[in-house]
Design an enzyme around this catalytic site. Sequence first.
Site, PDB file in Angstrom:
ATOM      1  N   TYR A 143      26.985  42.210  22.915  1.00 28.02           N
ATOM      2  CA  TYR A 143      26.365  42.675  24.156  1.00 28.02           C
ATOM      3  C   TYR A 143      25.446  43.869  23.904  1.00 28.02           C
ATOM      4  CZ  TYR A 143      28.906  39.969  27.735  1.00 28.02           C
ATOM      5  OH  TYR A 143      29.378  38.984  28.547  1.00 28.02           O
ATOM      6  N   LYS A 194      36.513  35.132  15.076  1.00 23.02           N
ATOM      7  CA  LYS A 194      36.105  33.990  14.252  1.00 23.02           C
ATOM      8  C   LYS A 194      35.970  34.484  12.818  1.00 23.02           C
ATOM      9  CE  LYS A 194      34.446  30.282  15.208  1.00 23.02           C
ATOM     10  NZ  LYS A 194      35.008  28.910  15.009  1.00 23.02           N
ATOM     11  N   ASP A 227      37.941  29.684  19.105  1.00 24.57           N
ATOM     12  CA  ASP A 227      37.870  28.307  19.619  1.00 24.57           C
ATOM     13  C   ASP A 227      39.272  27.744  19.807  1.00 24.57           C
ATOM     14  OD1 ASP A 227      38.191  28.385  16.848  1.00 24.57           O
ATOM     15  OD2 ASP A 227      36.998  26.576  16.484  1.00 24.57           O
ATOM     16  N   ASP A 251      34.794  37.739  27.326  1.00 24.35           N
ATOM     17  CA  ASP A 251      34.106  37.286  28.534  1.00 24.35           C
ATOM     18  C   ASP A 251      34.449  35.824  28.809  1.00 24.35           C
ATOM     19  OD1 ASP A 251      32.216  37.469  30.692  1.00 24.35           O
ATOM     20  OD2 ASP A 251      30.770  36.408  29.433  1.00 24.35           O
ATOM     21  N   ASP A 255      37.466  34.181  31.683  1.00 24.36           N
ATOM     22  CA  ASP A 255      37.139  33.230  32.756  1.00 24.36           C
ATOM     23  C   ASP A 255      38.075  32.019  32.696  1.00 24.36           C
ATOM     24  OD1 ASP A 255      35.019  34.722  33.798  1.00 24.36           O
ATOM     25  OD2 ASP A 255      33.698  32.982  33.943  1.00 24.36           O
TER      26      ASP A 255
HETATM   27  C1  IPM Z   1      32.027  39.911  33.464  1.00 22.71           C
HETATM   28  C2  IPM Z   1      30.631  39.451  33.793  1.00 22.71           C
HETATM   29  C3  IPM Z   1      29.637  40.404  33.163  1.00 22.71           C
HETATM   30  C4  IPM Z   1      29.808  40.317  31.664  1.00 22.71           C
HETATM   31  C5  IPM Z   1      28.168  40.176  33.574  1.00 22.71           C
HETATM   32  C6  IPM Z   1      27.995  40.227  35.069  1.00 22.71           C
HETATM   33  C7  IPM Z   1      27.257  41.159  32.903  1.00 22.71           C
HETATM   34  O1  IPM Z   1      30.456  38.136  33.381  1.00 22.71           O
HETATM   35  O2  IPM Z   1      32.360  41.065  33.811  1.00 22.71           O
HETATM   36  O3  IPM Z   1      32.780  39.142  32.891  1.00 22.71           O
HETATM   37  O4  IPM Z   1      29.282  39.405  31.002  1.00 22.71           O
HETATM   38  O5  IPM Z   1      30.498  41.192  31.142  1.00 22.71           O
HETATM   39 MG    MG Z   2      32.252  37.204  32.698  1.00 25.91          MG
END
Ligand code: IPM
Ligand code: MG
Length: 369
Positions: A143, A194, A227, A251, A255
């Site tokens: 990032y 990885k 993975d 990230d 999710d």
């Molecule tokens: C998260 C989001 C952020 C990230 C975005 C909005 C920049 O996806 O907090 O997971 O990638 O960190």
């Molecule tokens: Mg995110």
Amino acid sequence: MSASRNILLLPGDGIGPEVMAQARRVLDWLQSTGRGRFEVTEDLVGGAAIDAHGVPVRDATVARALAADAVLFGSVGGPKWDSVPFEIRPEAGLLRLRKELGVFANLRPAKVFDALVESSSLKPELVRGLDIMIVRECIGGIYFGEPRGIETLPDGSQRGVNTESYTTQEITRVGRVAFDLARARQGRVCSVEKANVMESGLLWRQVMTALHAAEYADVPLTHMYADNCAMQLARNPRQFDVIVTGNLFGDLLSDLAAMLTGSLGLLPSATLGAVDAAGRRHALYEPIHGSAPDIAGKGLANPLAQILSLALLLRYSFGMTQDAALIELAVENTLGSAGRTADIPAPGRATLSTAQMGDAVLAELGRLG
Ligand code: IPM
Ligand code: MG
């Protein structure tokens, strides 16, 4: 009563302001019942700040965040800002805040409430009782790594570049957060990278192994390729307790873990900096969900992740453990008995608006408190 605490609210874009309004009602309730004294201020971030000031976060806002005892963040972004220059896109405001606050450890709990076992996309027997903590490194890795950019090659075509990089110190400090959490949960740590492909992953594994041997030999540590971790999260998520990983893998995996719980609308997160000599640390609290532009302004959004983010704020920044637990219990009871927002429908339960869900939580708080 303890001194007043200074909280900066950054509702942001999309559903951010709607769900933040419900968290603010909970804050007001805590004040009115004498549980805490807060000085609450609000500022713009993301697209809202671009519209008003031409930047996704102003220097003055960063300064206020640095001065605050804690920051409660909503969400940023939306199609309205798809064409703004990349450097000032709404998300850049969040990334700048994380970086300037130095909040390197992003704690993303994925917990399945009993009342929501049926809402998961996995079978109930796989997710019942699930309680994972993902610790995502948040101000390093690809990032922020240099070099980065889009360059034009001699033949006129282009090349996009980002760099994954981690130093010993960056890995160690986030590793400590993971091990400390695991101790409090009486759990285990799975470190994810990885190392089979990337040198930064190889170093990550070596540093975690050394840290474990030197300071945390009592906490079982395993290593997993990212993975495989994604696959294992979908196959048998309860094998995990604390997962510690870099920014990008964190990230993605958070999710995935979030969806196992039935709804992104339920999951809070805490992003913490280092503790200074005075025992203070910068901290940013935000729901995992995004700005959900498709439902923004319609009163449909689920405010629970924002309210639970407030609970994390009380716990980690103010040590208000009992009040945090009270809010979490009120949310859990509400999920078990009241209606539901549209993202987590249940047969026979009324569909609630954002504000009605806020009403239900406040009613439950009143009953419990
Ligand atoms: C998260 C989001 C952020 C990230 C975005 C909005 C920049 O996806 O907090 O997971 O990638 O960190
Ligand atoms: Mg995110």
